[in-house]
Structures are given as structure tokens and as C-alpha cells.
Design an enzyme around this catalytic site. Structure first.
Site, PDB file in Angstrom:
ATOM      1  N   HIS A  24      18.523 -35.285 -13.637  1.00 24.19           N
ATOM      2  CA  HIS A  24      18.298 -34.595 -12.367  1.00 24.19           C
ATOM      3  C   HIS A  24      17.077 -35.102 -11.589  1.00 24.19           C
ATOM      4  O   HIS A  24      16.104 -34.391 -11.363  1.00 24.19           O
ATOM      5  CB  HIS A  24      18.269 -33.058 -12.514  1.00 24.19           C
ATOM      6  CG  HIS A  24      17.880 -32.561 -13.880  1.00 24.19           C
ATOM      7  ND1 HIS A  24      16.609 -32.628 -14.345  1.00 24.19           N
ATOM      8  CD2 HIS A  24      18.602 -32.004 -14.866  1.00 24.19           C
ATOM      9  CE1 HIS A  24      16.564 -32.133 -15.562  1.00 24.19           C
ATOM     10  NE2 HIS A  24      17.755 -31.748 -15.912  1.00 24.19           N
ATOM     11  N   HIS A  78      16.548 -24.002 -27.426  1.00 21.92           N
ATOM     12  CA  HIS A  78      16.604 -24.201 -25.965  1.00 21.92           C
ATOM     13  C   HIS A  78      18.067 -24.414 -25.581  1.00 21.92           C
ATOM     14  O   HIS A  78      18.760 -25.201 -26.232  1.00 21.92           O
ATOM     15  CB  HIS A  78      15.751 -25.427 -25.628  1.00 21.92           C
ATOM     16  CG  HIS A  78      15.733 -25.832 -24.194  1.00 21.92           C
ATOM     17  ND1 HIS A  78      15.833 -24.947 -23.147  1.00 21.92           N
ATOM     18  CD2 HIS A  78      15.611 -27.063 -23.625  1.00 21.92           C
ATOM     19  CE1 HIS A  78      15.788 -25.609 -22.007  1.00 21.92           C
ATOM     20  NE2 HIS A  78      15.659 -26.897 -22.262  1.00 21.92           N
ATOM     21  N   GLU A  80      19.437 -25.501 -22.566  1.00 20.61           N
ATOM     22  CA  GLU A  80      19.868 -26.482 -21.559  1.00 20.61           C
ATOM     23  C   GLU A  80      21.013 -27.345 -22.137  1.00 20.61           C
ATOM     24  O   GLU A  80      20.993 -27.707 -23.321  1.00 20.61           O
ATOM     25  CB  GLU A  80      18.687 -27.345 -21.086  1.00 20.61           C
ATOM     26  CG  GLU A  80      19.059 -28.153 -19.858  1.00 20.61           C
ATOM     27  CD  GLU A  80      17.876 -28.723 -19.070  1.00 20.61           C
ATOM     28  OE1 GLU A  80      16.721 -28.638 -19.519  1.00 20.61           O
ATOM     29  OE2 GLU A  80      18.131 -29.269 -17.977  1.00 20.61           O
ATOM     30  N   ASP A  82      21.925 -30.307 -22.388  1.00 22.78           N
ATOM     31  CA  ASP A  82      21.723 -31.529 -23.183  1.00 22.78           C
ATOM     32  C   ASP A  82      21.526 -31.185 -24.664  1.00 22.78           C
ATOM     33  O   ASP A  82      21.633 -32.069 -25.521  1.00 22.78           O
ATOM     34  CB  ASP A  82      20.579 -32.404 -22.651  1.00 22.78           C
ATOM     35  CG  ASP A  82      19.286 -31.675 -22.402  1.00 22.78           C
ATOM     36  OD1 ASP A  82      19.318 -30.463 -22.112  1.00 22.78           O
ATOM     37  OD2 ASP A  82      18.209 -32.310 -22.481  1.00 22.78           O
ATOM     38  N   HIS A 145      10.482 -25.529 -20.865  1.00 19.34           N
ATOM     39  CA  HIS A 145      10.431 -25.425 -19.414  1.00 19.34           C
ATOM     40  C   HIS A 145      11.514 -24.509 -18.849  1.00 19.34           C
ATOM     41  O   HIS A 145      11.702 -24.482 -17.625  1.00 19.34           O
ATOM     42  CB  HIS A 145      10.547 -26.838 -18.788  1.00 19.34           C
ATOM     43  CG  HIS A 145      11.889 -27.465 -19.005  1.00 19.34           C
ATOM     44  ND1 HIS A 145      12.647 -27.911 -17.950  1.00 19.34           N
ATOM     45  CD2 HIS A 145      12.646 -27.700 -20.100  1.00 19.34           C
ATOM     46  CE1 HIS A 145      13.783 -28.416 -18.400  1.00 19.34           C
ATOM     47  NE2 HIS A 145      13.789 -28.290 -19.703  1.00 19.34           N
ATOM     48  N   ASP A 164      11.978 -29.315 -26.189  1.00 18.41           N
ATOM     49  CA  ASP A 164      11.693 -30.389 -25.225  1.00 18.41           C
ATOM     50  C   ASP A 164      10.233 -30.870 -25.271  1.00 18.41           C
ATOM     51  O   ASP A 164       9.936 -31.999 -24.871  1.00 18.41           O
ATOM     52  CB  ASP A 164      11.977 -29.899 -23.803  1.00 18.41           C
ATOM     53  CG  ASP A 164      13.438 -30.070 -23.405  1.00 18.41           C
ATOM     54  OD1 ASP A 164      14.166 -30.830 -24.071  1.00 18.41           O
ATOM     55  OD2 ASP A 164      13.848 -29.444 -22.414  1.00 18.41           O
ATOM     56  N   TYR A 192       7.594 -38.175 -19.129  1.00 19.56           N
ATOM     57  CA  TYR A 192       8.315 -36.947 -19.478  1.00 19.56           C
ATOM     58  C   TYR A 192       7.483 -35.724 -19.072  1.00 19.56           C
ATOM     59  O   TYR A 192       7.984 -34.790 -18.452  1.00 19.56           O
ATOM     60  CB  TYR A 192       8.564 -36.967 -20.988  1.00 19.56           C
ATOM     61  CG  TYR A 192       9.476 -35.901 -21.503  1.00 19.56           C
ATOM     62  CD1 TYR A 192      10.823 -36.176 -21.733  1.00 19.56           C
ATOM     63  CD2 TYR A 192       9.013 -34.634 -21.794  1.00 19.56           C
ATOM     64  CE1 TYR A 192      11.676 -35.203 -22.227  1.00 19.56           C
ATOM     65  CE2 TYR A 192       9.849 -33.658 -22.280  1.00 19.56           C
ATOM     66  CZ  TYR A 192      11.184 -33.950 -22.502  1.00 19.56           C
ATOM     67  OH  TYR A 192      12.011 -32.984 -22.984  1.00 19.56           O
ATOM     68  N   HIS A 225      13.866 -34.778 -27.969  1.00 21.58           N
ATOM     69  CA  HIS A 225      14.159 -36.072 -27.338  1.00 21.58           C
ATOM     70  C   HIS A 225      13.165 -37.105 -27.857  1.00 21.58           C
ATOM     71  O   HIS A 225      11.958 -36.815 -27.963  1.00 21.58           O
ATOM     72  CB  HIS A 225      13.985 -36.021 -25.817  1.00 21.58           C
ATOM     73  CG  HIS A 225      14.943 -35.106 -25.114  1.00 21.58           C
ATOM     74  ND1 HIS A 225      16.281 -35.371 -24.986  1.00 21.58           N
ATOM     75  CD2 HIS A 225      14.732 -33.930 -24.478  1.00 21.58           C
ATOM     76  CE1 HIS A 225      16.866 -34.405 -24.300  1.00 21.58           C
ATOM     77  NE2 HIS A 225      15.952 -33.511 -23.984  1.00 21.58           N
TER      78      HIS A 225
END
Ligand code: FEO
Length: 397
Positions: A24, A78, A80, A82, A145, A164, A192, A225
Site C-alpha cells: 500500500h 495481528h 492484517e 498478510d 500498527h 510487525d 519499514y 516479516h
């Protein structure tokens, strides 16, 4: 990639995404990884999952460690996509008895996957669960986040599974941070932070204080990640402490776009003035530098000088994009100035000043406008602007 045992009976079972190039608006030139961790104890626990197109990598890795058996617990740090979009299929395969997540995590899972029948178990900060030989402590990290986020800390292993936080979008065949080139590693970690967490810097500061007060002993940090911090994990915590402080350096960025090279000439003259004041300066043409790379440089810059020609009574579209992106990330402790050429109306400089004021960037000069092509005296004025910004920056740092 096959599972990797990162500590005794704790396996990386994630997936490598060599080809993703956009998160994004953030360019991931070197891909990313979706890390998931499988802990084999009296209870078997999976921490996080992967993006949907990579679900078979995850399932294959789990099978390789466990054979056909399922898992007892799924921990969703988390939501999200991904990390969670593989869940609808994964749930059918591993069939966990419980899904541990925060209260916001439960709501967010419901809002994504609409599955009332999944076995949610809401946990709060400080709460622990026992896996047999291991205790897992949950630490909510709300708004880092997303509102649902948390860390999982494996007390006996001194392992922090950090979602993250402390990650990098960098796909490598190596799994540990000490196995890769260090300056590139820190560049990815900074990019990042700058593009994902900069906005939440006050919360990052507070979280580091909380974790320090809790006295957690951390031997390893496993983010969702990129690479796992095995040797000196304090290194990335210290970097986050520094980045979240947003202490400005004597470093200036001249971020510009130009139509017929007039604004570019002005940018070069301004850089000369800054260099004379011994300020480290970078010229960043928006046609050749991506916004997400520029934001990485913004992290420790003290001065941001924006230049745009006027087009159709406004600034150039690249500058509007840059300022919009930057505004969302709320950089702190910067000084700024604007410049640009124009033909007949010349609104760009005023609009940039307005954007800087909205971002609480301290505007140290009303800005310079030059009609069509700059004369030598115009360039001299630009050089003086560079010197002026340099002097103010030296006073403030
Ligand atoms: Fe990597 Fe916020 O997801």
C-alpha cells in the site's frame, strides 16, 4: 522454504514472497517474508500465519514438523491479511482448539472472515498461557500498527514474537539477522519503521519503556516479516528507541520536481548553500526517487526543503503525492522551506508552505518563487536560502 528450527522445538514455518513490490504505497524492491512460528510442546501452538497465496507453503511446513496431527492453539498477534488471509483454509487443516487474540483481534477477525464459530479466546496484556514446558505471556501493543496487535513472549526461551514490530520487508534465503549484510539489514529495518510506524512513534517510545519496566529478558526477537534478531536483539530495540525519538540530524533533504529544469537549478543552488554551512544534503528528484525511500531519509533529517513548479494553479502531482503521504506519517522536529518556478500564477510555493504548516514543520522562510528561468541573482538568493536553513538547523541541533 523448509521449516527452520530457530530454538529447541520452535520452528519458523512461514513463506518467502520474492516478488511482492508494493505494500500500500511502500515499495518492497526485494520482496518480503511472512513469518509464522510453530512451538512443539505438550500443547502445540502456531504463532501467526501467512498471506493467502502462500497457504500451501505454511501447511506443508507444519506437516513437515508435525505430520498429520493438528495444533492445539493458534495465536493471532495481528489480523492484517498478510498474516491472516490464509486462516479460512488453514483452520480446516490444523483445527486448533483455541484461537488466542486480543479483544480487538477477535472483532477484527470477525469483521474479516465472518466466522462466529471459530474458538476465540480473548487475552489481555500480562495474561499467560501454559504450553507444558513453556509459558507464553501476551503484551498488547494497541495501534502498533493496528488496534488488534500484540506481542507473544515465550518466557523460558526468552523469545519475543513481535508481530510487525522490528520487521523488515526483505526476502532472503537466510532466516537470521546475523547472517546477512548489516548495513542493508538496517536500511530495510529503517524503511519499514519510517513507512509503517513513524506515525506511532510516541506509542513506540511508551512500549519500549513498558517492556523495559517489565524486565523481560530477551535473547531473540522473531518478527512477522524479514529476519530474526538472534545476536544482540537489543540492537533493533535501540534503533527503534532512536527512530521513535525523531531526533533531527544536521541533514537536509531537497525534495523537488521540475518541468523545464528551472526548479531543478534552484534546488542545486540551495544545496550549495547548505553544503557551505556543512549540512549533509541530498537532492531527491520525485521523478526518480520513490516516496517510500524518501520517507526513510526523512527519519533522521532535520530540514525538509520542498520545490515544485506551478502546474494548472497548483503544485506538480508528484509533490502533492509526496506531501500527502508524509502528512499521514506525521514527522516531528523538522524545519522547512519551499521554492519553485512558475509562468504566470505561481501557487505551488504557497501551497507547500500551507502543507508544511499543517504538518507542524517549522517554516523558516516565506519561500522563493522564480518566474520562468532563474537568473544568476535568483540562484544567489536560492543559495542564501540554503545557508539560512543550514544556520537555523545548526542552532536547533
Ligand atoms: Fe504485516 Fe500489519 O501486517
Amino acid at each position: 522454504m523448509k521449516p527452520v528450527e530457530i530454538a529447541k522445538n520452535i520452528y519458523w514455518v512461514g513463506a518467502l514472497d520474492w516478488n511482492v513490490r508494493d505494500f500500500h504505497g511502500y515499495t518492497t524492491y526485494k520482496g518480503t517474508t511472512y513469518n509464522a512460528y510453530l512451538v512443539v510442546d505438550e500443547k502445540i501452538a502456531l504463532f501467526d500465519a501467512v498471506k493467502e497465496p502462500f497457504k500451501s507453503d505454511l501447511i506443508q511446513n507444519i506437516r513437515q514438523v508435525l505430520g498429520p496431527r493438528g495444533i492445539d492453539y493458534l495465536i493471532v498477534n495481528h489480523v492484517e491479511p498478510d498474516h491472516s488471509s490464509s486462516l479460512p483454509d488453514l483452520m480446516k487443516v490444523v483445527n486448533p482448539g483455541k484461537i488466542f487474540c486480543t479483544s480487538m483481534g477477535r472483532n477484527t477477525l470477525l469483521e474479516h472472515y465472518h466466522r462466529e464459530d471459530w474458538p476465540y479466546e480473548v487475552v489481555k496484556s500480562g495474561q499467560t498461557i501454559n504450553l507444558g514446558h513453556r509459558t507464553v505471556k501476551f503484551i498488547e501493543t494497541r495501534m502498533l500498527h493496528w488496534p488488534d496487535a500484540m506481542f507473544s513472549y515465550l518466557e523460558e526461551d526468552r523469545l519475543l514474537i513481535s508481530s510487525d514490530a522490528f520487521g523488515q520487508h526483505w526476502c532472503t534465503s537466510e532466516r537470521f539477522a546475523d547472517e546477512v549484510e548489516q548495513s542493508e539489514l538496517m536500511k530495510h529495518a529503517a524503511k519499514y519503521y519510517a513507512n509503517i510506524l513513524l506515525l506511532y512513534s510516541p506509542l513506540v517510545k511508551k512500549l519500549i519503556e513498558t517492556v523495559t519496566k517489565m524486565g523481560l529478558k530477551i535473547d531473540m526477537i522473531a518478527p512477522d516479516h524479514g529476519l530474526i534478531w538472534r545476536e544482540s536483539p537489543s540492537r533493533i530495540i535501540d534503533a527503534y528507541d532512536a527512530w521513535s525519538g525523531q531526533k533531527p540530524r544536521r541533514k537536509a533533504l531537497i525534495i523537488y520536481d521540475t518541468m523545464w529544469h528551472s526548479t531543478e537549478k534552484m534546488a542545486r543552488a540551495i544545496s550549495q548553500g547548505l553544503a557551505e554551512e556543512k549540512i549533509s544534503v541530498q537532492l531527491l528528484d520525485l521523478k526518480t526517487n520513490h516516496r517510500s525511500d524518501i520517507v526513510t531519509e526523512v527519519l533522521d533529517a532535520g530540514a525538509l526543503i520542498f520545490g515544485s513548479a506551478t502546474l494548472n494553479n497548483g503544485m506538480l502531482p508528484t509533490m502533492a503525492d509526496m506531501l500527502h503521504y508524509l502528512r499521514g506519517l506525521r514527522p516531528q522536529n523538522k524545519i522547512g522551506a519551499a521554492f519553485g518556478s512558475f509562468g504566470w500564477s505561481g501557487e505551488a510555493v504557497g501551497l507547500i508552505n500551507q502543507a508544511m504548516e499543517e504538518m507542524k514543520i517549522k517554516v523558516v522562510d516565506p519561500g522563493i518563487k522564480v518566474k520562468f528561468f532563474p537568473r544568476q541573482e535568483d540562484l544567489k538568493i536560492c543559495e542564501e536560502l540554503g545557508k539560512k536553513v543550514g544556520k537555523v538547523l545548526k542552532e536547533e541541533t
